[in-house]
Motif scaffolding. Sequence first.
Motif, PDB file in Angstrom:
ATOM      1  N   ASP A 186     -20.038  34.529  17.387  1.00  0.00           N
ATOM      2  CA  ASP A 186     -19.796  34.401  18.835  1.00  0.00           C
ATOM      3  C   ASP A 186     -18.977  35.592  19.343  1.00  0.00           C
TER       4      ASP A 186
ATOM      5  N   ILE B  96     -23.961  33.591  23.838  1.00  0.00           N
ATOM      6  CA  ILE B  96     -23.080  34.224  24.832  1.00  0.00           C
ATOM      7  C   ILE B  96     -23.734  35.515  25.320  1.00  0.00           C
TER       8      ILE B  96
ATOM      9  N   ALA C  48     -19.556  26.174  18.324  1.00  0.00           N
ATOM     10  CA  ALA C  48     -19.996  27.556  18.519  1.00  0.00           C
ATOM     11  C   ALA C  48     -21.035  27.552  19.643  1.00  0.00           C
ATOM     12  N   HIS C  49     -20.977  28.565  20.511  1.00  0.00           N
ATOM     13  CA  HIS C  49     -21.907  28.600  21.646  1.00  0.00           C
ATOM     14  C   HIS C  49     -23.276  29.136  21.227  1.00  0.00           C
ATOM     15  N   ARG C  50     -23.277  30.230  20.518  1.00  0.00           N
ATOM     16  CA  ARG C  50     -24.460  30.885  19.951  1.00  0.00           C
ATOM     17  C   ARG C  50     -25.421  31.546  20.945  1.00  0.00           C
TER      18      ARG C  50
ATOM     19  N   VAL D  18     -13.909  30.750  24.916  1.00  0.00           N
ATOM     20  CA  VAL D  18     -14.445  30.758  23.539  1.00  0.00           C
ATOM     21  C   VAL D  18     -13.394  30.192  22.583  1.00  0.00           C
TER      22      VAL D  18
ATOM     23  N   SER E 220     -20.999  38.663  19.970  1.00  0.00           N
ATOM     24  CA  SER E 220     -21.689  38.591  21.276  1.00  0.00           C
ATOM     25  C   SER E 220     -20.731  38.940  22.413  1.00  0.00           C
TER      26      SER E 220
END
Length: 476
Positions: A191, A133, A129-131, A120, A194
């Motif tokens: 993130d 997880i 940003a993964h958004r 991350v 999460s």
Amino acid sequence: MQTSTFVDDWLCYNTILGEGAYGEVKLLIHKKSQEKIACKIIDHHKYKDASAAINREVTIHKLLDHENIIKYFGRRQEPLKEYIFLEYAAGGELFQLIEPDVGMPPANTQMYMKQLLCGVSYLHSKGIAHRDIKPENLLISIDGILKISDFGMATLFRFKGRERLLDKKCGTKPYLAPEVLQRPYKAPAADLWSCGIVFVAMMTGELPWAEATDKNEEFLKWKNDIYISETPWAKLGNTALSLARQILNVDSMRRLKLEQIERHPWMRLEFSFVISGNPLIRSTENSSDSSEDGSEKPAKRWNSMVEAETRMNRDTPTVTQSQPTISHRHSTIMEAVDSLRNTRRDQVCFSQPTQNEDLVLQFTQSPITKDNFQDLIKRLTRFYVKTGLEKTLEVLCTVLDSLHYGWTTDANGAVSVTTVDSCKNQLTFKANLFDMDGKILLDFRLSKGCGLQFKKKFLKLKECLSDIIDNKDVKI
Ligand code: ATP
Ligand code: MG
């Protein structure tokens, strides 16, 4: 690796490794080098809106190169199908390693947390940003390394040093930070929230709430500090609870930053391991829990929790959950068994050889055997049975009926099971029967829904099928 490498000589097992929003993920093996890669196959004919989403995913994924992120190798586009080639994670998904209501040893949680934060941190350093997880999107490599995957919801939040707030509500509800549901929000903090939920899931085998909104009772209690004696929080030692409180701080400005999480005392506890892959605590002697009040050590707590859980499982009779049956059922048990009998089942059914000379993928005709089964993802949701193919299918379908799960079989005898989880969300999983040189292996794989809920259902099914399970053959 160049896309051109993907010409010829790749064998594609038709066994599905996983299912995504726009298609399936399969395993490719290079004929000569035996190199293994995963291939996401997107069906544009079936999913008309896939193109834009896939383009976004690929644009971001191809920028990434880090040990804790699944590598992107390339793509091949055809009018109706598209192939995305990825590093293969033979260890499956993280949720497989989480025991429902128990979690995993704290040492493992710490190891995976460190790897997750490393990935991350790299993503955020790139402004991405993964958004989404969650344990279903955290894969494990053959060497037991955590790899962040699925960039379908990822986005750029920083470009040329300028950060922007995000306002698209996306992700998976139980993992969403409260501010994401209110919007706009800061991407890195969301993130990290999460990651905090993943931490609780790994430590306790539970998700704390269905959604972080004031409509949710559990979340309200957390927000108002009246949670301490309740599950899952009561399962955490003080140091772990202190970490959870600071990552899951409802005020995103006061939430721990990534480097602060890495420096938290819990992240620095020393645990010892026995075996890689499925490490267990060897002894608690070296673990120095620096909890504020010198409370019980996490490893010891975990061990006693497992014992308590095992006792409970042993003592509690199976109770059928009363869940609405989703009318998905196309076959009766006898029809399912008949169709299995009439199908020439090479136990795994392989695709037809391609007509297109140009097609990169050549499909193997050889069936999965005990020897090459090891190529496929390692899963804890499978077991050998003492019964033959038809009898196993019959018993399985009878149990599914008794549990009021909807089910249907496909041409190869694979059973697709549909039910709802305790949060009333749809849960779909597949049961495949593999004939391994005369012994039947029953393999369960999540299709859609929450990984932890799937594991719960798997354990329930396993208990109901205990009469036919072959406990002697544990090598799977
Ligand atoms: P969803 O939106 O439902 O998460 P998706 O289209 O984004 O689906 P992925 O999450 O990327 O799809 O993949 C679906 C599943 O396929 C994963 O949960 C995993 O089980 C399997 N899978 C994906 N990529 C790999 C890989 N590189 N190695 C092994 N298995 C994989
Ligand atoms: Mg996914």
